[in-house]
Design a protein around this motif. Structure first.
Motif, short mmCIF file in Angstrom:
data_model
loop_
_atom_site.label_atom_id
_atom_site.label_comp_id
_atom_site.label_asym_id
_atom_site.label_seq_id
_atom_site.Cartn_x
_atom_site.Cartn_y
_atom_site.Cartn_z
N UNK A 2 0.84 -1.19 0.00
CA UNK A 2 0.00 0.00 0.00
C UNK A 2 0.87 1.24 0.00
N UNK A 3 0.28 2.36 -0.42
CA UNK A 3 1.06 3.60 -0.46
C UNK A 3 1.52 4.02 0.93
N UNK A 4 0.75 3.66 1.97
CA UNK A 4 1.09 4.06 3.33
C UNK A 4 2.12 3.14 3.99
N UNK A 5 2.42 2.02 3.35
CA UNK A 5 3.39 1.09 3.93
C UNK A 5 4.78 1.70 3.91
N UNK A 6 5.52 1.41 4.94
CA UNK A 6 6.93 1.81 4.99
C UNK A 6 7.77 0.55 4.91
N UNK A 7 8.88 0.64 4.20
CA UNK A 7 9.80 -0.48 4.12
C UNK A 7 11.18 0.03 4.53
N UNK A 8 11.79 -0.67 5.49
CA UNK A 8 13.13 -0.29 5.94
C UNK A 8 14.13 -1.36 5.48
N UNK A 73 14.73 4.03 4.90
CA UNK A 73 13.29 3.92 5.12
C UNK A 73 12.63 4.49 3.86
N UNK A 74 11.86 3.65 3.17
CA UNK A 74 11.27 4.06 1.89
C UNK A 74 9.75 3.90 1.96
N UNK A 75 9.02 4.96 1.55
CA UNK A 75 7.55 4.92 1.54
C UNK A 75 7.02 4.88 0.12
N UNK A 89 19.06 -9.04 -7.93
CA UNK A 89 19.96 -9.06 -9.09
C UNK A 89 21.42 -9.07 -8.68
N UNK A 90 21.76 -8.34 -7.61
CA UNK A 90 23.15 -8.24 -7.17
C UNK A 90 23.49 -9.36 -6.18
N UNK A 91 22.52 -10.25 -5.94
CA UNK A 91 22.71 -11.37 -5.01
C UNK A 91 23.25 -10.85 -3.66
N UNK A 92 22.61 -9.78 -3.19
CA UNK A 92 23.06 -9.12 -1.98
C UNK A 92 22.43 -9.67 -0.72
N UNK A 93 22.87 -9.11 0.42
CA UNK A 93 22.35 -9.48 1.73
C UNK A 93 21.62 -8.26 2.30
N UNK A 94 20.53 -8.51 3.05
CA UNK A 94 19.79 -7.40 3.66
C UNK A 94 18.79 -7.94 4.67
N UNK A 95 18.36 -7.04 5.56
CA UNK A 95 17.21 -7.31 6.42
C UNK A 95 16.16 -6.28 6.00
N UNK A 96 15.00 -6.78 5.54
CA UNK A 96 13.93 -5.91 5.04
C UNK A 96 12.77 -5.97 6.02
N UNK A 97 12.36 -4.79 6.52
CA UNK A 97 11.25 -4.71 7.48
C UNK A 97 10.10 -3.95 6.81
N UNK A 98 8.94 -4.61 6.74
CA UNK A 98 7.75 -3.97 6.15
C UNK A 98 6.79 -3.62 7.29
N UNK A 99 6.46 -2.34 7.39
CA UNK A 99 5.57 -1.86 8.45
C UNK A 99 4.20 -1.59 7.84
N UNK A 100 3.17 -2.29 8.31
CA UNK A 100 1.82 -2.01 7.84
C UNK A 100 0.85 -2.17 9.01
N UNK A 101 0.00 -1.17 9.16
CA UNK A 101 -0.93 -1.14 10.29
C UNK A 101 -0.18 -1.43 11.59
N UNK A 102 -0.57 -2.49 12.31
CA UNK A 102 0.10 -2.83 13.57
C UNK A 102 0.91 -4.11 13.41
#
Length: 198
Positions: A2-8, A73-75, A89-102
């Protein structure tokens, strides 16, 4: 998303050469983003305008190229999709946190592949998906007496073969970044195979 979701995006480990960064700039411009970039002895910064916000992607200069550093932090849904495609594509490493509602969904990504997916709602935490090799002694014993263990050994051997092919191609191309990533993954897979075959 959703547009209101934040992804870190945290603990990013993506490596680039100068040509990759130039291609990233072209891709972002083609996606319709307004951006500018600057460079110093230690950093290359791409500033991307998303509505009223400015996302500054920081690439730290390392010995044989650049490394994307920092937490972001990207909205913006399109920019989030682009970032995830880049990690894959870059076969990288990351921790992705998706914030939605609660609710928070956390993805652990290793070599561009999700290895663990966790959902957090309030005080409750639920593992939705986990890829090996984090096996306890009891799990290993149980697998030993089932066909699941044999299947997993076959899968890991196929992954080793595929990674050896990828390593061979990277060596032929002189792609140092891919050589390093393939060697790391082969160590990871070999350790798991040793555990499973023991």
């Amino acid at each position: 998303m959703n547009k209101n979701d934040e992804v870190e995006y945290c603990n990013l480990e993506l490596r680039f050469d100068r040509m990759h960064i130039q291609n990233l700039i072209k891709d972002l411009i083609q996606e319709g983003y307004s951006l500018y970039w600057s460079e110093s002895d230690s950093l290359f910064v791409i500033s991307v305008r998303t509505g009223r916000k400015l996302v500054k992607l920081r690439f730290q200069r390392i010995k044989d190229g650049y490394k994307l550093v920092g937490d972001y932090m990207i909205r913006d849904a399109r920019l989030s999709e682009w970032m995830e495609k880049l990690i894959g594509d870059m076969r990288g490493h990351a921790v992705v946190k998706r914030f939605r509602d609660r609710q928070i969904i956390i993805e652990n990504i290793l070599f561009g592949e999700v290895i663990r997916l966790v959902e957090i709602s309030g005080y409750q935490q639920k593992v939705l998906y986990q890829k090996g090799p984090l096996l306890s002694d009891q799990e290993l014993t149980k697998m030993f007496y089932s066909t699941l263990g044999e299947e997993r050994v076959r899968e890991r051997r196929l992954e080793v073969d595929e990674e050896l092919d990828r390593l061979s191609d990277a060596l032929a191309r002189g792609d140092k970044q891919q050589v390093k990533l393939s060697k790391e993954k082969l160590v990871f897979l070999t350790k798991e195979l040793m555990k499973l075959e023991w």
